[in-house]
Design an enzyme around this catalytic site. Structure first.
Site, PDB file in Angstrom:
ATOM      1  N   CYS A 179       1.588 -13.457  -1.085  1.00 36.59           N
ATOM      2  CA  CYS A 179       2.571 -14.326  -1.988  1.00 36.59           C
ATOM      3  C   CYS A 179       3.119 -13.669  -2.880  1.00 36.59           C
ATOM      4  O   CYS A 179       3.776 -13.468  -3.476  1.00 36.59           O
ATOM      5  CB  CYS A 179       0.661 -15.465  -2.336  1.00 36.59           C
TER       6      CYS A 179
HETATM    7  N1  SAJ Z   1      -4.477  -7.979  -8.482  1.00 36.53           N
HETATM    8  C1  SAJ Z   1      -4.166  -6.897  -9.345  1.00 36.53           C
HETATM    9  N2  SAJ Z   1      -5.323  -7.518 -10.467  1.00 36.53           N
HETATM   10  C2  SAJ Z   1      -5.538  -8.769 -11.247  1.00 36.53           C
HETATM   11  C3  SAJ Z   1      -5.593  -9.211  -9.796  1.00 36.53           C
HETATM   12  C4  SAJ Z   1      -4.863  -8.816  -8.743  1.00 36.53           C
HETATM   13  O1  SAJ Z   1      -3.895  -6.237  -9.568  1.00 36.53           O
HETATM   14  O2  SAJ Z   1      -6.307  -8.560 -12.019  1.00 36.53           O
HETATM   15  C5  SAJ Z   1      -3.690  -7.627  -6.755  1.00 36.53           C
HETATM   16  C6  SAJ Z   1      -4.651  -7.939  -5.691  1.00 36.53           C
HETATM   17  O3  SAJ Z   1      -5.895  -6.776  -6.049  1.00 36.53           O
HETATM   18  C7  SAJ Z   1      -3.893  -8.123  -4.841  1.00 36.53           C
HETATM   19  C8  SAJ Z   1      -2.165  -9.007  -5.828  1.00 36.53           C
HETATM   20  O4  SAJ Z   1      -3.009  -8.664  -7.239  1.00 36.53           O
HETATM   21  O5  SAJ Z   1      -3.268  -6.454  -3.998  1.00 36.53           O
HETATM   22  C9  SAJ Z   1      -2.670 -10.728  -5.402  1.00 36.53           C
HETATM   23  O6  SAJ Z   1      -4.044 -10.569  -5.697  1.00 36.53           O
HETATM   24  P1  SAJ Z   1      -4.133 -12.441  -5.974  1.00 36.53           P
HETATM   25  O7  SAJ Z   1      -5.473 -12.049  -6.570  1.00 36.53           O
HETATM   26  O8  SAJ Z   1      -3.235 -13.386  -6.578  1.00 36.53           O
HETATM   27  O9  SAJ Z   1      -4.384 -12.561  -4.380  1.00 36.53           O
HETATM   28  P2  SAJ Z   1      -3.831 -13.558  -3.288  1.00 36.53           P
HETATM   29  O10 SAJ Z   1      -2.384 -12.859  -3.592  1.00 36.53           O
HETATM   30  O11 SAJ Z   1      -4.662 -13.724  -2.459  1.00 36.53           O
HETATM   31  O12 SAJ Z   1      -3.217 -14.552  -4.227  1.00 36.53           O
HETATM   32  C10 SAJ Z   1      -3.700 -15.822  -3.351  1.00 36.53           C
HETATM   33  C11 SAJ Z   1      -3.117 -17.117  -4.690  1.00 36.53           C
HETATM   34  N3  SAJ Z   1      -3.095 -18.319  -3.973  1.00 36.53           N
HETATM   35  C12 SAJ Z   1      -2.187 -18.231  -2.925  1.00 36.53           C
HETATM   36  O13 SAJ Z   1      -0.565 -18.080  -3.301  1.00 36.53           O
HETATM   37  C13 SAJ Z   1      -2.385 -19.793  -2.296  1.00 36.53           C
HETATM   38  C14 SAJ Z   1      -3.057 -17.564  -5.847  1.00 36.53           C
HETATM   39  O14 SAJ Z   1      -1.893 -18.237  -5.997  1.00 36.53           O
HETATM   40  C15 SAJ Z   1      -4.019 -17.279  -6.266  1.00 36.53           C
HETATM   41  O15 SAJ Z   1      -4.221 -16.893  -7.413  1.00 36.53           O
HETATM   42  C16 SAJ Z   1      -4.792 -15.913  -5.463  1.00 36.53           C
HETATM   43  O16 SAJ Z   1      -5.099 -16.515  -4.179  1.00 36.53           O
HETATM   44  C17 SAJ Z   1      -6.648 -15.922  -6.167  1.00 36.53           C
HETATM   45  O17 SAJ Z   1      -6.896 -16.352  -7.270  1.00 36.53           O
HETATM   46  O18 SAJ Z   1      -7.209 -15.431  -5.353  1.00 36.53           O
END
Ligand code: SAJ
Length: 441
Positions: free
Chosen positions: A278
């Protein structure tokens, strides 16, 4: 009062759970949706062109680590029918599309999966059906792909045929919010008021909260807004982290302090870059469409560039240290999936760090990540993995000096790790206690 008989018929079928639903694309979004709809007593054809997936599901097993096989069996004992036969669309009232929307190497939308599905649907779509897209894409996608089909078939939208959009919100591994718990709020939209009514009726069966957007484009945009918000905030904290390191400020302590503000602040954490299906992808879908309207989304692009630069920055810091200290021993990377406790390596920044380090240093590099799923292992054939057991085998660790924490899975014993390695580069603030050997990167 519903005066359109087709609309009335579809609404009635949904209300009485008699509607037959085809869900196309059985990945981490489509499969849970099938299970939730089956649980809501619908007959569900789960359609996927991957025969291995269909065979696995027919055997009552799961190929997604976050979906237990018992859920597949439960659904199979109800009215869940996995198939690779798109003709089942003919026997369906509702067709929901949950296929991937990745980007290509030029960071442009890659709509091939949607295009392939549309080419199948157009063979079978007929009167009294509704088509709902769940894929994340640029505003305008749903109408762009389906209006021409309905026009060609002389199907009047809102009377003979219906069209809607509801962005997927499945977050693999999120045990708190999932469609299977019916606590995943869903944004819904329809091409017309009657389309909207059907989409709302359907999603109320699998969600505790349904929010209706005034049109499809707004719902398509909403999904991008949610994930671009994350991408730019992660980019911001990654940039601030570089400032803090120079000023010898502990970013993570400052974040804890800022979190005490009871309003107006959401914490995001510096990391090794952004991975997954995403966040590294969605911003480019909006950028693409904005540019068609003559707008260059500089800020969104800059945040993605900052995030994309993190793996290189980290690799260069480790390389510089190895060369300066003339380290000859092996290097261990702990956690290679894209985020904590995930089994998914798609777009993982840690794989990029492994790749860059392999080019820049001669030291042997090993990876320990027991969570990587079998599809991920297939794509990482060139990587030397070690087992979790070896991670605590002091004799084996003798040949290592440096370890890099890529994904801070809960499964790792950080106290033992802090003891067993001379130098630890930590990109995730994994350790409770500070120490000279732990270098925040
Ligand atoms: N990350 C960081 N710092 C942060 C948060 C994330 O470096 O503060 C990195 C993570 O390590 C990862 C990437 O960003 O590599 C994405 O992380 P993410 O927490 O956004 O997880 P995703 O990609 O699984 O995003 C999903 C999304 N869900 C959908 O699209 C259905 C997002 O909308 C959600 O908010 C997120 O999960 C979530 O909250 O877990």
């Amino acid at each position: 009062m519903i005066n359109n008989k087709n609309l009335k018929n579809l609404i009635q079928k949904i209300r009485s759970n008699k509607a037959v639903i085809s869900v196309i694309g059985l990945g981490y979004v489509g499969l849970p949706l099938c299970l939730a709809l089956t649980r809501a007593k619908f007959k569900v054809f789960g359609i996927d062109n991957n025969l291995e997936r269909i065979k696995t599901l027919k055997n009552g097993s799961s190929y997604i680590s976050t979906i237990n096989s018992s859920l597949i069996n439960e659904a199979r004992n109800k009215k869940f029918r996995p198939t690779n036969n798109f003709k089942e669309i003919l026997n369906s009232d509702i067709i929901i599309i949950c296929v991937p929307t990745p980007i290509d190497k030029n960071k442009k939308p890659n709509m091939q999966y949607v295009r392939n599905v549309v080419s199948q649907i157009k063979k079978y779509v007929k009167k009294n059906q509704i088509i709902i897209l769940e894929c994340t894409s640029y505003p305008g996608t749903t109408e762009e792909f389906f209006l021409p089909i309905f026009k060609k078939k002389k199907l009047n939208i809102g009377r003979d045929i219906f069209l809607g959009y509801s962005p997927e919100r499945e977050d693999p591994g999120n045990l708190k919010y999932t469609i299977l718990k019916k606590n995943l709020s869903k944004v819904v939209s329809g091409y017309s008021k009657s389309c909207e009514k059907i989409v709302k009726e359907l999603y109320q069966k699998v969600s505790n909260k349904v929010y209706i957007c005034s049109d499809i484009k707004t719902a398509e945009f909403t999904k991008l807004l949610e994930n671009i918000y994350r991408s730019v905030n992660i980019g911001l904290i990654n940039e601030l982290h570089n400032v803090c390191k120079k000023m010898k400020i502990d970013t993570f302590e400052a974040l804890e302090a800022a979190k005490t503000k009871p309003f107006g602040f959401n914490a995001f954490y510096p990391g090794p870059g952004v991975g997954g299906h995403c966040i590294p992808v969605d911003p480019y879908y909006l950028t693409y469409k904005a540019e068609k309207h003559g707008i260059i989304t500089k800020f969104i692009k800059l945040a993605s560039q900052i995030n994309d630069k993190r793996p290189v920055e980290i690799s260069n810091t480790i390389t510089k240290y190895i060369k300066k200290e003339n380290i000859k021993k092996d290097i261990l990377i702990l956690g290679i999936t894209y985020k904590k406790n995930s089994d998914d390596v798609r777009e993982s920044p840690i794989t990029k760090i492994h790749q860059t380090l392999s080019k820049q240093i001669k030291n042997k590099i090993y990876v320990c990540d027991p969570l990587v799923n079998k599809y991920g292992l297939k794509t990482l054939k060139n990587i030397k993995f070690i087992s979790l057991k070896k991670l605590y085998n002091l004799k084996f660790l003798n040949s290592f000096e440096i370890c890099f924490i890529g994904s801070n899975h809960d499964i790792f014993d950080y106290q033992a790790i802090a003891k067993n390695f001379k130098i630890i580069f930590d990109s995730r603030n994994s350790f409770k206690r500070k120490s000279k050997k732990i270098k925040i990167i």
